[in-house]
Design a protein around this motif. Structure first.
Motif, PDB file in Angstrom:
ATOM      1  N   LEU A 245       0.787  -1.159  -0.092  1.00 17.89           N
ATOM      2  CA  LEU A 245      -0.310   0.221  -0.325  1.00 17.89           C
ATOM      3  C   LEU A 245       0.907   1.192  -0.029  1.00 17.89           C
ATOM      4  O   LEU A 245       0.298   2.259  -0.081  1.00 17.89           O
ATOM      5  N   ASP A 246       2.078   1.162   0.658  1.00 17.53           N
ATOM      6  CA  ASP A 246       2.911   2.201   0.919  1.00 17.53           C
ATOM      7  C   ASP A 246       3.838   3.144  -0.379  1.00 17.53           C
ATOM      8  O   ASP A 246       3.347   3.517  -0.897  1.00 17.53           O
ATOM      9  N   LYS A 247       4.234   1.330  -0.766  1.00 16.61           N
ATOM     10  CA  LYS A 247       4.462   1.866  -2.374  1.00 16.61           C
ATOM     11  C   LYS A 247       3.614   2.423  -3.302  1.00 16.61           C
ATOM     12  O   LYS A 247       3.928   3.226  -4.540  1.00 16.61           O
ATOM     13  N   ALA A 248       2.161   2.100  -3.108  1.00 16.82           N
ATOM     14  CA  ALA A 248       1.047   2.752  -3.946  1.00 16.82           C
ATOM     15  C   ALA A 248       1.014   3.968  -4.127  1.00 16.82           C
ATOM     16  O   ALA A 248      -0.062   5.145  -4.554  1.00 16.82           O
ATOM     17  N   GLY A 249       1.114   4.363  -3.054  1.00 12.00           N
ATOM     18  CA  GLY A 249       1.105   5.646  -2.642  1.00 12.00           C
ATOM     19  C   GLY A 249      -0.210   6.180  -1.637  1.00 12.00           C
ATOM     20  O   GLY A 249      -0.225   7.322  -0.951  1.00 12.00           O
ATOM     21  N   GLY A 250      -0.217   5.663  -0.821  1.00  9.33           N
ATOM     22  CA  GLY A 250      -1.468   4.762  -0.050  1.00  9.33           C
ATOM     23  C   GLY A 250      -0.657   5.148   1.219  1.00  9.33           C
ATOM     24  O   GLY A 250       0.430   5.128   2.065  1.00  9.33           O
ATOM     25  N   ALA A 251      -1.981   5.663   2.538  1.00 10.05           N
ATOM     26  CA  ALA A 251      -1.916   5.934   3.685  1.00 10.05           C
ATOM     27  C   ALA A 251      -1.420   4.853   4.976  1.00 10.05           C
ATOM     28  O   ALA A 251      -2.301   3.992   4.715  1.00 10.05           O
ATOM     29  N   ILE A 252      -0.507   4.841   5.773  1.00  7.35           N
ATOM     30  CA  ILE A 252      -0.484   3.720   6.812  1.00  7.35           C
ATOM     31  C   ILE A 252       0.423   4.566   7.485  1.00  7.35           C
ATOM     32  O   ILE A 252       1.164   5.913   7.324  1.00  7.35           O
ATOM     33  N   GLU A 253       0.253   4.219   9.014  1.00  7.11           N
ATOM     34  CA  GLU A 253       0.133   4.854   9.950  1.00  7.11           C
ATOM     35  C   GLU A 253       0.995   3.906  10.955  1.00  7.11           C
ATOM     36  O   GLU A 253       0.399   2.960  11.359  1.00  7.11           O
ATOM     37  N   ALA A 254       1.908   4.561  12.400  1.00  9.93           N
ATOM     38  CA  ALA A 254       2.450   3.616  13.245  1.00  9.93           C
ATOM     39  C   ALA A 254       1.529   3.747  13.977  1.00  9.93           C
ATOM     40  O   ALA A 254       0.814   4.412  14.520  1.00  9.93           O
TER      41      ALA A 254
END
Length: 508
Positions: A245-254
């Motif tokens: 998801l991160d590579k596709a530009g999606g948001a993730i958070e700690a």
């Protein structure tokens, strides 16, 4: 309807005459059963009594529909969230297409046996990955009773329908048992398939792309599957999904999680303490739980397994991770539980969304490296230390018997664990108000680190859609929105319902 309670000593069931005397001429229904061990241990049975002609309030499950030609919804992951999302889609007239990176619940047993016997880790088939998810071989505790996220009866009644004991509907601390769960998981899959859904094993998801008004999901074997919506239910250890998801530009958070040790006691010590020396054969093995605050962070027991065993739960080579499980009888010699310290994003320097995940992985590798340096006879051997020795900062000269098959090596866990964890654990163990708990007969094993996901996939609070990609619904432990079998199942049901609401009724 009237409510009443019957109390009786441990070791016997309530007499029917006692019940009838309290509800003469009425129909009675058992609603809850529990053990009260605050003073003299007793059983407490809570009943509802109905007068002749008075309607008994019964719960009924929605019907599963034939969905062979219905719109498709991709469900990524066959753990509790994914399985119950699939079942809910059947009731809503939608076709679930379940993609599971691991093997079926029966086939994954061979990989788990090889992990325990030889220390060989299959990254896609282990105690965390495979049909049934991490909960399929960890006792099957169903302790979630909160109704904030949804009605847990939809989960419990379906589990009974698929083979669980009806006791889970009334027990205060219901559990199924690792010996019973696999058959239940298989029955859920059979139901989905019989009604027109699909299951695909060894189907690790590597891409998610928009396709017209829907989505195309690609797998590592080169196959792809299309659907109108996607439910992400990948579990708390699927780091590659966050990276995708991160590579596709999606948001993730700690996201905060907890880390600590597995604590193993002889079960007889826990029985003696909790039942005040009155335990007897036929009475359930005693449990315990506690929550403490130490230096501004929660320290608590987690996933307590009475009469259980410890198992290796690594998902990648070069790491040592432990979990606990027990069978339905809970008649093993040992009691084990995770005792863990809450870790918040501000506890780990940096601003990367992976920083808590990296922290988790580094501790798991440290455990492996120490055992390797001691020439342990098994790759999954766990660093271990007696409880009092740990709290006093001294190496244990000998190791007690343990249920952990790969074995243990004497280790300075007080040094191997991060200081923010070790120092809080050293303070909490002596203060636990359970006789026989703080003892050198108790063994600490490292590390218990898979309590929940250290990363969250953010979603809209109302629509439950991924904030970065509409039509994708992150759910369960892997998305950071639940913890445990029931809460994950409820979250899967919620996401399936939310997805269905955006699909036109004319398409179903």
């Amino acid at each position: 309807m009237k409510e009443f309670e019957v109390v009786c000593p441990l070791g016997r069931e309530p007499r029917i005459k006692e019940i009838e005397s309290k509800a003469a001429g009425m129909r009675w229904v058992l609603r809850k059963r529990s053990i009260d061990a605050r003073k003299e241990p007793v059983w407490r049975y809570q009943y509802e009594a109905y007068a002749p002609g008075e309607q008994i309030e019964e719960y009924s499950l929605p019907e599963y529909r034939d969905v062979h030609g219905a719109p498709r919804v991709i469900v990524v992951g066959a753990g509790p969230a994914g399985m119950f999302a699939a079942l809910k889609l059947l009731t809503l007239g939608l076709k679930p297409v379940v993609l599971e990176r691991g093997k079926s619940v029966s086939d994954r047993k061979y990989d788990m046996a090889r992990l325990s016997r030889d220390g060989v880790v299959n990254p896609d088939s282990n105690y965390c990955f495979g049909e049934g998810g991490a909960g399929a071989f960890s006792d099957g505790k169903l302790y979630t009773r909160s109704s904030k996220r949804g009605d847990n009866r939809e989960v419990l009644y379906q589990l009974v329908q698929f083979g669980a004991s009806a006791d889970i509907l009334v027990d205060a601390h219901p559990h199924i048992g690792s010996d019973k769960l696999p058959a239940i998981v298989e029955n859920i899959r059979k139901c989905v398939l019989e009604h027109g859904g699909e299951y695909h094993f060894n189907s690790k998801v590597v891409s998610v792309e928009s396709e017209g008004d829907g989505w195309k999901v690609g797998c590592s074997d080169g196959k792809s599957y299309s659907g109108e919506k996607v439910i992400l239910a990948t579990g708390h250890s699927a780091r590659d999904i966050y990276e995708m998801l991160d590579k596709a530009g999606g948001a993730i958070e700690a996201k905060g999680f907890a880390l600590g040790v597995r604590v193993e006691h002889p079960q007889e010590k826990i029985n003696w303490c909790q039942y005040h020396g009155q335990w007897k054969p036929g009475v359930p093995a005693a449990e315990y739980s506690f929550v403490e605050q130490v230096d501004g962070r929660g320290v608590f027991s987690f996933c307590m397994c009475p009469g259980g065993i410890l198992v290796p739960s690594s998902t990648e080579p070069g790491t040592v991770v432990l979990n606990g499980m027990s069978n339905s009888s809970r008649n093993g010699k040992f009691a084990n539980a995770g005792v863990v310290v809450q870790i918040e994003p501000e506890d780990v320097p940096g601003d990367s969304p992976y920083r808590l995940s990296d922290f988790q992985r580094e501790v798991e590798r440290r455990m492996y490296d120490y055992s390797f340096s001691q020439h342990a006879s098994h790759p999954m051997a766990a660093p271990a230390q007696r409880m009092e020795d740990f709290c006093n900062g001294r190496i244990s000269k000998s190791m007690p018997e343990t249920s952990y098959h790969p074995g243990v090596v004497s280790a300075p866990l007080h040094e191997l664990l991060p200081p923010i964890v070790a120092q809080r654990l050293q303070k909490v163990f002596p203060r636990i108000k359970m006789r026989n708990y703080y003892t050198n007969a108790a063994l600490l094993l490292g590390v218990e680190s898979r309590t929940s996901s250290p990363i969250r996939i953010p979603r809209d609070a109302d629509s439950l859609e991924y904030v970065s990609m509409k039509g994708i619904y992150p759910c369960g432990e892997g998305a950071g929105y639940s913890g445990g079998i029931v809460s994950s199942a409820i979250d899967g049901i919620r996401c399936a319902t939310a997805a269905a609401e955006t699909i036109s009724l004319s398409d179903r």
